[in-house]
Design a protein around this motif. Structure first.
Motif, PDB file in Angstrom:
ATOM      1  N   MET B 379      22.922 -11.922  24.464  1.00  0.00           N
ATOM      2  CA  MET B 379      24.592 -12.130  24.151  1.00  0.00           C
ATOM      3  C   MET B 379      25.034 -10.669  23.837  1.00  0.00           C
ATOM      4  O   MET B 379      25.796 -11.022  24.818  1.00  0.00           O
ATOM      5  CB  MET B 379      24.552 -13.058  23.426  1.00  0.00           C
ATOM      6  CG  MET B 379      25.970 -13.992  22.441  1.00  0.00           C
ATOM      7  SD  MET B 379      25.966 -14.791  21.647  1.00  0.00           S
ATOM      8  CE  MET B 379      26.368 -14.341  19.977  1.00  0.00           C
ATOM      9  N   LYS B 387      33.046  -6.726  28.413  1.00  0.00           N
ATOM     10  CA  LYS B 387      33.509  -4.700  27.178  1.00  0.00           C
ATOM     11  C   LYS B 387      33.664  -5.162  25.975  1.00  0.00           C
ATOM     12  O   LYS B 387      34.419  -4.613  25.582  1.00  0.00           O
ATOM     13  CB  LYS B 387      34.446  -4.943  28.509  1.00  0.00           C
ATOM     14  CG  LYS B 387      34.955  -4.739  30.052  1.00  0.00           C
ATOM     15  CD  LYS B 387      34.017  -2.673  30.008  1.00  0.00           C
ATOM     16  CE  LYS B 387      33.964  -2.024  30.801  1.00  0.00           C
ATOM     17  NZ  LYS B 387      32.349  -3.100  31.666  1.00  0.00           N
ATOM     18  N   ASN B 388      33.238  -6.750  25.261  1.00  0.00           N
ATOM     19  CA  ASN B 388      33.936  -6.775  24.602  1.00  0.00           C
ATOM     20  C   ASN B 388      32.501  -5.493  23.169  1.00  0.00           C
ATOM     21  O   ASN B 388      31.789  -6.333  22.523  1.00  0.00           O
ATOM     22  CB  ASN B 388      33.499  -7.775  23.710  1.00  0.00           C
ATOM     23  CG  ASN B 388      34.411  -8.410  22.340  1.00  0.00           C
ATOM     24  OD1 ASN B 388      34.341  -7.614  21.799  1.00  0.00           O
ATOM     25  ND2 ASN B 388      34.189  -9.328  21.962  1.00  0.00           N
ATOM     26  N   THR B 389      33.009  -4.077  22.773  1.00  0.00           N
ATOM     27  CA  THR B 389      32.294  -3.754  22.049  1.00  0.00           C
ATOM     28  C   THR B 389      31.383  -4.606  20.880  1.00  0.00           C
ATOM     29  O   THR B 389      30.269  -4.514  20.688  1.00  0.00           O
ATOM     30  CB  THR B 389      32.844  -2.258  22.376  1.00  0.00           C
ATOM     31  OG1 THR B 389      32.988  -1.939  23.255  1.00  0.00           O
ATOM     32  CG2 THR B 389      31.321  -1.519  22.339  1.00  0.00           C
ATOM     33  N   PRO B 390      32.440  -4.629  19.894  1.00  0.00           N
ATOM     34  CA  PRO B 390      32.045  -4.818  18.490  1.00  0.00           C
ATOM     35  C   PRO B 390      30.864  -5.965  18.458  1.00  0.00           C
ATOM     36  O   PRO B 390      30.277  -5.754  17.868  1.00  0.00           O
ATOM     37  CB  PRO B 390      33.712  -4.858  18.070  1.00  0.00           C
ATOM     38  CG  PRO B 390      34.348  -4.466  18.519  1.00  0.00           C
ATOM     39  CD  PRO B 390      34.085  -4.290  20.420  1.00  0.00           C
ATOM     40  N   ILE B 393      27.836  -5.321  19.610  1.00  0.00           N
ATOM     41  CA  ILE B 393      26.872  -4.528  18.695  1.00  0.00           C
ATOM     42  C   ILE B 393      26.244  -5.066  17.268  1.00  0.00           C
ATOM     43  O   ILE B 393      25.448  -5.376  17.490  1.00  0.00           O
ATOM     44  CB  ILE B 393      27.783  -3.952  18.441  1.00  0.00           C
ATOM     45  CG1 ILE B 393      28.661  -1.834  19.471  1.00  0.00           C
ATOM     46  CG2 ILE B 393      27.594  -2.260  16.447  1.00  0.00           C
ATOM     47  CD1 ILE B 393      29.091  -0.928  18.772  1.00  0.00           C
ATOM     48  N   ASP B 394      27.366  -6.259  16.939  1.00  0.00           N
ATOM     49  CA  ASP B 394      27.268  -7.378  16.179  1.00  0.00           C
ATOM     50  C   ASP B 394      26.116  -8.176  16.233  1.00  0.00           C
ATOM     51  O   ASP B 394      25.028  -8.001  15.767  1.00  0.00           O
ATOM     52  CB  ASP B 394      28.161  -8.152  16.049  1.00  0.00           C
ATOM     53  CG  ASP B 394      27.490  -8.767  14.487  1.00  0.00           C
ATOM     54  OD1 ASP B 394      28.746  -8.780  13.560  1.00  0.00           O
ATOM     55  OD2 ASP B 394      27.809  -9.979  14.668  1.00  0.00           O
ATOM     56  N   LEU B 413      22.513  -1.034  21.352  1.00  0.00           N
ATOM     57  CA  LEU B 413      23.392  -0.373  20.912  1.00  0.00           C
ATOM     58  C   LEU B 413      23.813   0.607  21.458  1.00  0.00           C
ATOM     59  O   LEU B 413      25.330   1.031  21.486  1.00  0.00           O
ATOM     60  CB  LEU B 413      22.806  -0.369  19.271  1.00  0.00           C
ATOM     61  CG  LEU B 413      22.483  -1.809  18.232  1.00  0.00           C
ATOM     62  CD1 LEU B 413      21.813  -1.466  17.360  1.00  0.00           C
ATOM     63  CD2 LEU B 413      23.687  -2.041  18.037  1.00  0.00           C
ATOM     64  N   TYR B 417      28.150   1.950  22.148  1.00  0.00           N
ATOM     65  CA  TYR B 417      28.698   3.172  21.343  1.00  0.00           C
ATOM     66  C   TYR B 417      28.349   4.231  22.738  1.00  0.00           C
ATOM     67  O   TYR B 417      29.540   4.316  22.707  1.00  0.00           O
ATOM     68  CB  TYR B 417      27.453   3.473  20.549  1.00  0.00           C
ATOM     69  CG  TYR B 417      27.509   3.063  19.227  1.00  0.00           C
ATOM     70  CD1 TYR B 417      29.018   2.617  18.548  1.00  0.00           C
ATOM     71  CD2 TYR B 417      26.218   2.437  18.624  1.00  0.00           C
ATOM     72  CE1 TYR B 417      28.945   2.006  17.402  1.00  0.00           C
ATOM     73  CE2 TYR B 417      26.600   1.449  17.272  1.00  0.00           C
ATOM     74  CZ  TYR B 417      28.180   1.572  17.016  1.00  0.00           C
ATOM     75  OH  TYR B 417      28.013   0.756  15.600  1.00  0.00           O
ATOM     76  N   SER B 420      31.767   2.634  24.265  1.00  0.00           N
ATOM     77  CA  SER B 420      32.861   3.341  23.637  1.00  0.00           C
ATOM     78  C   SER B 420      33.741   5.366  22.877  1.00  0.00           C
ATOM     79  O   SER B 420      33.887   5.025  22.504  1.00  0.00           O
ATOM     80  CB  SER B 420      33.351   2.728  22.607  1.00  0.00           C
ATOM     81  OG  SER B 420      31.629   2.703  21.294  1.00  0.00           O
TER      82      SER B 420
END
Lengths: 911, 579
Positions: B379, B387-390, B393-394, B413, B417, B420
């Motif tokens: 996922m 491009k949904n970085t947060p 990362i979650d 991860l 980072y 971004s």
């Protein structure tokens, strides 16, 4: 993603809320009566009302009282009808035997609410206004219950059973012999509780002793901790009592573990997001205030529980990070910090950044960088910290987060000014940020200045008052320590005059402290609500609840007043911290400018008023300042005694400066007593404390070599001392440490004076004086003047007049602000001047000042100078023909000389 | 070598005993191994060989292994050490039968209630086991009921306390059999008492080695090789299975593969071993091997869902859309509510570029099993694509928190980072991932790229990373090229030439051509020319002449220059030594 959008938790029905509802039913029964049944007077009725009001207000507190606690409180509130009240409460609970009863109960609750058009109400009827606080509470409870699914009702039902069972378990054993001898039972129960209370206080005391006898001043966390401790203790006692009955053996492992098990799932009812955030914030404050004296494992276990209960509450990771940070666990701290930001994307819990539009998609990882940078700074990795902060600057510029940028710049300037970086160019030169790249050609100080200015400008325009204030303070510090000169105009026209400007320091400090009147405009009320409500309840209890609360009042003596104010106007801890810091800075500036009394006063103000809310490192600094003052003005005995106290208190603080001060004092002391070996050792150790990286910890390094030169001087190795001092001067020049330059010059003059080269010493002394003048270092100037005068006298007795004039010019400063040593030196020198004139006859003045000098030197245990003073005294007495006094002075002289020659004989009391 | 016949007999008895105690998954595992043993020719009937009519690849594999394993002496297996335990008499058989049927109908509380007064070891075990499962079931339900805004509340299995008390009392009196010890170990593990749990499980498997459940619980408690080595396990062929699986979990893939190959000597047709071998091969990135194994597996066992997500990963990596969709369709029809099936479908959509749908299926997988590690990681990949970085990362962080050794998630991860614009921050994560998989060139290259970014620009560090990548046999050949370029950038011509030559060698070896080739040739030609090694320079120049474009002209002029210098040697000498 679940981590990004989160609504505040809802109001949940808990057993405690149900008990409040039951009491509310008593308070306002639906029957029409002016005074409901059990109450004998209106005041009694009102008292219950007030109590209920406080209960409903504190319902948002993170901890809910247990039934037992509630019954205890009721006993105090209800006076003679307490038995009836508690009976009613427990009976009502025991009548809830099936989920259906709960449903009916809440249906009944609806009845006690008046209709919204309260016109129909009669005068003598007690009706709960649906819009009053109590009415709202009832309505919220009913609503929350109605929203529950059947599973939810079942859970509530089981938790009610647990809630009641706990209360019963303590009295269960007495129920066996229950023959409606209520008074007896009550008596027994009281005993039991008293026993538990005693135990609890004992444990708390123990805990305090263990943590270095620090009075827990901070109000709320203390209370909360007590609550948790209390919970633990009473539970343990309980299980102990019950096991005793069965097998009369000491508490077994199994039973204690079951007690803990219960604690996890029963005693904590999960509260709203909002409350928990507030609570965590308080915990964070507590961690900062108490440093590592707070037991980190207790916090850890608490956080563990919280995390089990609320795995989506990522703030827990941040707290854990803080906790690890303060217990100096680098890897765990790093791990938790990263974890926190991975989960929360920097959007949770940071109230310093107002949530702006569109941030949810990108996250706020620049804050992560900022925090990481500060962490590296704290763990003493300046280069890493600078790298990370540079990246933070870049990222916050990219996402145009000006707030974060302002904070980052402030952090960066702080880093540079505290530690200093040798090879900044290599680090900063590679970065793309316009702020830092312009600075790559400048010295560290200039860079600090630019960063501060930038940060201040941004903070000002963004109205970040706290940051503005702390930036002003940093600016004051900068102005204090660094010499002003036009920054970027190095032409022939630019004035090359170096000087400091006390006025601007003062201005900056004042601007910084301005915050107090300003901060109310800010609306960061996250913590305040929860705190206030719990305090409210406590204050309400105070008049009635002496037995319960008596143990608390003992522990906090001072500053209850300030705390009171604290709650009244609710100054956030951070604000009072900044204001406190301004006082500390004031003290430091006075110290430098040479006013001992003012410095002492400001430090004292800080220690008394802000000691509670300050961070442990600030508090430590204040203590150290006071100790230093003691050493200079009262002698070493007092200073060492005070140091011992400070050591106990602050040794756990990370990067403690206590050791540094101790070494300084020991060095000083050894030097005075003539124990040069010890002095050298101390000096070396002092140098060893500083970081080995070039350009880092410059102040410590300068201090160490200054002391080395002084030790060499005392050992009469003049050429070596001069060599050290020279190289030190070069270092100071290289890192443009102007103020240190002045003292090095003075030291050089001193060396030449001691070596008998008065002519060589004169220019150094004069240079030192001129430095002092332009930097406004009054006390240092006075001391330089004294040296100058001594040099003049060293040129021959024909210069005695000039020397005396110089001395008299500096006398007010020396006597008013100088330490013991300086004063004594001045006195002896004055006597020397007078004596050098053979025609001088006023021996009383001479004797007076000599006596003064020898007294002060004795306090200081400065044998060499004391011997000199006594020698002079003996000479004068001899001249006057007072044989007896002469002999006395001579024997004293002998004592000092032998002490000086055998420094090892006196056992070093502190080393 | 332990004889196949004795193995078979042991397993047959074990299946009986395990299903008698309702340890169904252990019985299933044992059954799989039983049919995995090559049948005797004596009772060779067509129906028996149904499972063994594998693909030709498996036959091939099997035959090679037999040739290796037959000459081996019987080392390590001491067969007679653990005799089969005798069944103790159940006092009331009838009640036990009833309880067992209740249990099989998943009415656990009812089953335990029926056995409330039975004292035989078997009944006690079934009662406790049923109680434990009832508690687990309730726990799962509660977790969903109590889900609040801050996540799931701390639901616990409420039977654990009483179970622990009872089992520890039984253990103290010695009235506990190996199955009870297994349950005790499980309960202790749930309560967080790992050392005691390990001890209990070791005792259980030593007295009754055929309970695979106990072995796998034990394996989950072996988080490091030190712990694994400290276990005091008696020798039995089941131990080999355990070790193989533990090695695999500890990322010692080659050791694990060796064990599995050895075991295949007896259990030559075991699907389990095949799947595990595939897993290990997958970790070693031998995708072709994995594909062959899975094809065979699916032919033998077409309704298998276990481990099939791994197969889908391989198909994904090979971009085999059709095969992936076929697989997805198959598992979908078999059992659509399995996390594995959801992952396969998610992979399919991801390959098709429909990332939203992929995320939906990964989410479904996670709903079915919140700790399904690969779904979190996958996922995360999808979110990175979107491009949904947060969110990415979650997701990665959750994977890491479930299993801190998951280097893919650490790598993800770092990547997120880096995406971004925080390369320095990303470095930490790359370091973490490399720590767990130091032999993967891709990770080293990613880290080197991070160092190479203009924000950090620490080229020396980048060079170190690329060197490591080269040592790890970088298949894509990025590292050599980058090393050469970096050295060129830093003005170290000699080193640059060395790496360009190596790169050229590699490209020649693999028969590749491209801009890199041309670049290397041009550099080498000019380099050797300036260093007066005309022979080499000429060789490279003539190679450039095979290409068209501006480089060809340059090569021509270079050649001309070389000839000039070659002929004008004396004049050069004059310049160098003016008289």
């Amino acid at each position: 993603m679940a981590g990004l959008t989160r609504t505040a938790g809802a109001f949940a029905v808990t057993p405690h809320k149900i008990s409040v509802c039951i009491l509310l039913q008593l308070y306002a029964p639906s029957a029409q009566m002016s005074l409901p049944f059990p109450f004998s007077s209106v005041s009694q009725h009102n008292r219950l009302g007030l109590y209920l009001l406080s209960l409903t207000k504190s319902c948002d507190d993170i901890f809910e009282p247990k039934l037992e606690d509630l019954i205890n409180q009721l006993r105090e509130v209800g006076e003679d009808m307490d038995a009836w009240l508690t009976d009613h409460l427990t009976n009502r609970f025991s009548s809830l035997t099936s989920p259906d009863d709960l449903l009916n109960f809440f249906n009944d609750m609806r009845g006690i609410l008046g209709s919204l058009d309260s016109v129909a109400a009669q005068d003598d009827q007690i009706i709960l206004d649906p819009n009053s606080i109590l009415g709202m509470f009832v309505r919220r409870c009913i609503l929350a219950f109605n929203l529950l699914s059947f599973e939810g009702v079942c859970h509530l039902f089981t938790s009610i059973e647990v809630y009641c069972r706990e209360a019963h378990s303590s009295s269960a054993q007495y129920d066996a012999s229950n023959d409606n001898l209520e008074s007896l039972i009550q008596h027994d129960q009281m005993d039991m509780e008293k026993y538990i209370m005693d135990k609890a206080t004992e444990e708390i005391k123990l805990q305090k002793n263990a943590s270095g006898s620090i009075p827990f001043h901070l109000h709320t966390p203390e209370a909360l901790f007590k609550v948790t401790e209390g919970l633990l203790v009473t539970r343990k006692e309980k299980s102990r009592a019950s096991t005793k009955k069965i097998e009369a053996t000491p508490i077994t492992r199994a039973s204690s573990s079951t007690a803990d098990d219960n604690l996890v799932d029963e005693s904590l009812f999960l509260r709203t997001n909002y409350q928990i955030q507030g609570f965590l914030m308080e915990q964070a404050d507590a961690i900062e205030t108490h440093g590592s004296s707070l037991s980190s494992s207790s916090i850890e276990s608490f956080l563990q529980k919280l995390q089990n209960l609320a795995p989506e509450l990522h703030r827990v990771h941040f707290l854990r990070y803080l906790n690890k940070l303060h217990s100096d666990d680098y890897f765990a701290a790093l791990d938790n910090l990263l974890r926190y930001f991975d989960y929360s994307a920097g959007t949770e819990g940071f109230d310093l950044v107002p949530p702006s539009a569109g941030c949810s998609m990108n996250g706020r990882y620049e804050i992560a960088l900022l925090c990481l940078g500060m962490m590296h700074f704290r763990f003493g990795h300046p280069n890493l910290a600078l790298e990370v902060l540079t990246e933070a600057v870049r990222v916050s510029q990219q996402v145009s987060n000006d707030t974060c940028l302002a904070y980052t710049l402030a952090a960066m300037s702080n880093l540079l000014s505290e530690m200093g970086i040798a090879s900044t160019t290599s680090v900063l030169g590679s970065s793309y940020s316009p702020v830092t790249s312009t600075a790559s050609s400048l010295s560290v100080q200039q860079r600090v200045y630019i960063l501060l200015k930038e940060s201040l400008r941004r903070a000002d325009s963004l109205k970040l008052r706290r940051l503005v204030a702390s930036n002003h303070l940093a600016m004051a510090k900068f102005e204090l320590m660094h010499v002003q000169r036009p920054l970027l105009s190095f032409g022939p026209k630019a004035s090359m005059r170096h000087k400091t400007c006390p006025v601007s320091v003062c201005k900056e400090i004042r601007l910084g402290a301005h915050l107090l009147s300003d901060f109310s405009a800010e609306s960061s009320t996250m913590t305040i609500d929860g705190t206030l409500s719990s305090v409210w309840l406590k204050d309400l209890q105070k008049p009635w609840g002496q037995p319960v609360l008596s143990q608390e009042s003992g522990s906090r003596k001072s500053s209850t007043f300030f705390q009171f104010c604290d709650h009244l106007v609710s100054i956030p801890g951070s604000v009072s911290q900044i204001i406190g810091a301004s006082y500390l800075l004031r003290a430091t500036s006075w110290e430098l400018y040479g006013s001992a009394p003012m410095a002492r006063m400001n430090t004292l103000v800080y220690a008394t008023l802000f000691g509670d809310s300050s961070s442990s490192s600030d508090a430590e600094l204040a203590y150290l300042k006071l100790i230093q003052h003691l050493a200079l003005y009262k002698g070493y005995k007092d200073a060492f005694a005070a140091l011992k106290i400070a050591e106990e208190k602050f040794l756990t603080v990370s990067k403690s400066k206590v050791l540094l001060l101790k070494l300084q004092l020991l060095h000083e002391h050894a030097l005075h007593r003539g124990n040069l070996k010890l002095a050298q050792r101390m000096c070396n150790e002092l140098g060893g404390l500083a970081s080995t990286t070039m350009g880092v910890d410059m102040e410590q390094k300068v201090e160490a070599s200054l002391r080395e030169a002084r030790t060499l001087l005392a050992a009469k190795q003049y050429s070596q001392a001069a060599k050290v001092a020279h190289s030190l001067f070069c270092t100071c020049h290289k890192f443009s440490l102007q103020i240190e330059k002045a003292s090095v010059l003075l030291l050089l003059a001193e060396i030449h004076k001691k070596s008998g080269n008065a002519v060589l010493g004169l220019p150094y002394a004069l240079a030192s004086i001129s430095f002092c003048q332009s930097f406004n270092l009054d006390l240092l100037k006075a001391s330089a003047t004294l040296t100058l005068a001594e040099l003049w006298l060293g040129l021959g007795s024909n210069h005695a007049k000039r020397a005396l004039d110089l001395l008299h010019g500096a006398f007010p400063m020396i006597l008013g602000h100088g330490g013991l040593e300086l004063r004594a030196r001045a006195y002896i020198f004055e006597a020397n001047c007078y004596l050098s004139n053979p025609s001088f006859s006023d021996s009383d003045t001479v004797l007076d000042s000599l006596r003064q000098a020898s007294d002060e030197l004795q306090a200081l245990e400065y044998h060499e100078l004391a011997a000199e003073a006594l020698y002079l005294m003996a000479m004068v007495y001899d001249k006057l023909g007072q044989i007896e006094e002469r002999e006395e002075a001579a024997t004293m002289f002998k004592k000092h000389i032998t002490a000086l020659e055998n420094p090892q004989n006196e056992e070093p009391n502190m080393a | 070598m332990v004889s196949k016949e004795s193995c078979r007999n042991e397993i047959r008895a074990a299946i009986e005993q395990l299903s008698e105690r309702c340890l169904h998954s252990a019985a299933k595992w044992a059954g799989e191994q039983l049919v995995g043993i090559e049948q005797d020719p004596s009772n060779f009937t067509p129906s028996n060989t149904r499972f063994q009519r594998g693909s030709s690849s498996i036959r091939r594999r099997f035959s090679t292994h037999e040739s290796i394993s037959t000459p081996q002496p019987s080392v390590g297996f001491s067969h007679a050490a653990t005799p089969l335990p005798e069944e103790d008499e159940v006092t009331d058989c009838d009640l036990y039968y009833l309880a067992k049927s209740y249990f099989n109908c998943r009415e656990y509380r009812r089953a335990s209630h029926v056995l409330r007064d039975q004292m035989s070891k078997k009944s006690v075990f079934l009662r406790c086991y049923a109680l434990y499962l009832a508690g687990e079931k309730r726990k799962e339900e509660e977790m969903i009921e109590l889900e609040g805004s801050l996540g799931k509340s701390d639901a616990i299995n409420r039977e654990l306390v009483s179970l622990e008390r009872e089992l520890s009392a039984l253990k103290r009196t010695g009235a506990i059999d190996s199955f009870g010890l297994y349950l005790y170990g499980v309960v202790l593990k749930e309560k967080g008492n790992e050392t005691l749990a390990r001890a209990s499980l070791v005792e259980s498997v030593n007295s009754y080695p055929w309970n695979w459940n106990a072995w796998s619980e034990l394996q989950s408690l072996c988080t490091s090789i030190e712990i694994l080595n400290s276990l005091n396990l008696s020798n039995h062929w089941m131990k080999e299975f355990f070790l193989a699986s533990a090695y695999q979990e500890l990322r010692m893939h080659t050791e694990s593969l060796a064990k599995y190959e050895y075991l295949q000597g007896i259990f030559s047709f075991s699907n389990y071993i095949q799947a595990q071998t595939a897993k290990a091969q997958y970790s070693l990135r031998e995708f072709d091997q994995v594909e062959i194994i899975f094809e065979g597996l699916l032919r033998n066992d077409p309704y298998r869902v276990e481990d099939m997500d791994l197969y889908s990963n391989v198909l994904y990596a090979k971009e085999a859309c059709a095969a992936l969709s076929y697989l997805a369709h198959k598992v979908f029809l078999t059992d659509k509510y399995r996390p594995e099936s959801c992952c396969i479908i998610g992979n399919y959509y991801s390959l098709k570029g429909q990332h939203e749908k992929a995320v939906m299926y990964f989410r479904r997988a996670l709903k079915l099993n919140k700790k399904f590690l690969s779904a979190w990681t996958l996922m995360g990949h999808e979110y990175v694509e979107m491009k949904n970085t947060p969110a990415a990362i979650d997701a990665y962080r959750r994977a890491v928190d479930i299993n801190p050794c998951d280097y893919r998630a650490w790598y993800g991860l770092g990547q997120a980072y880096e995406m971004s614009g925080m390369p320095f921050y990303a470095l930490h994560y790359f370091r973490k991932s490399i720590f767990f998989l130091p032999n993967d060139s891709r990770l080293w290259i990613a880290m080197a790229k991070c160092y190479q970014t203009e924000q950090i620009y620490m080229l020396e560090e980048a060079i170190k990373c690329y060197k490591r990548a080269v040592n790890c046999t970088d298949t894509e050949g990025i590292a050599l090229n980058q090393l050469a370029k970096l050295h060129q950038k830093l003005g170290r011509e000699e080193e640059a030439a060395v790496y360009f030559e190596k790169d050229l060698e590699r490209m020649d070896g693999e028969g590749l051509e491209g801009p890199n080739m041309l670049e290397a040739l041009v550099f080498l030609a000019t380099h050797f020319k300036t260093h007066k090694k005309f022979e080499e320079a000429e060789v490279y120049c003539t190679r450039i002449l095979d290409y068209s474009g501006p480089e060809k002209e340059k090569a021509k002029s270079l050649l001309r220059g070389i000839r000039m210098e070659k002929t004008g040697f004396p004049s050069m000498d004059m310049e160098h030594f003016p008289l």
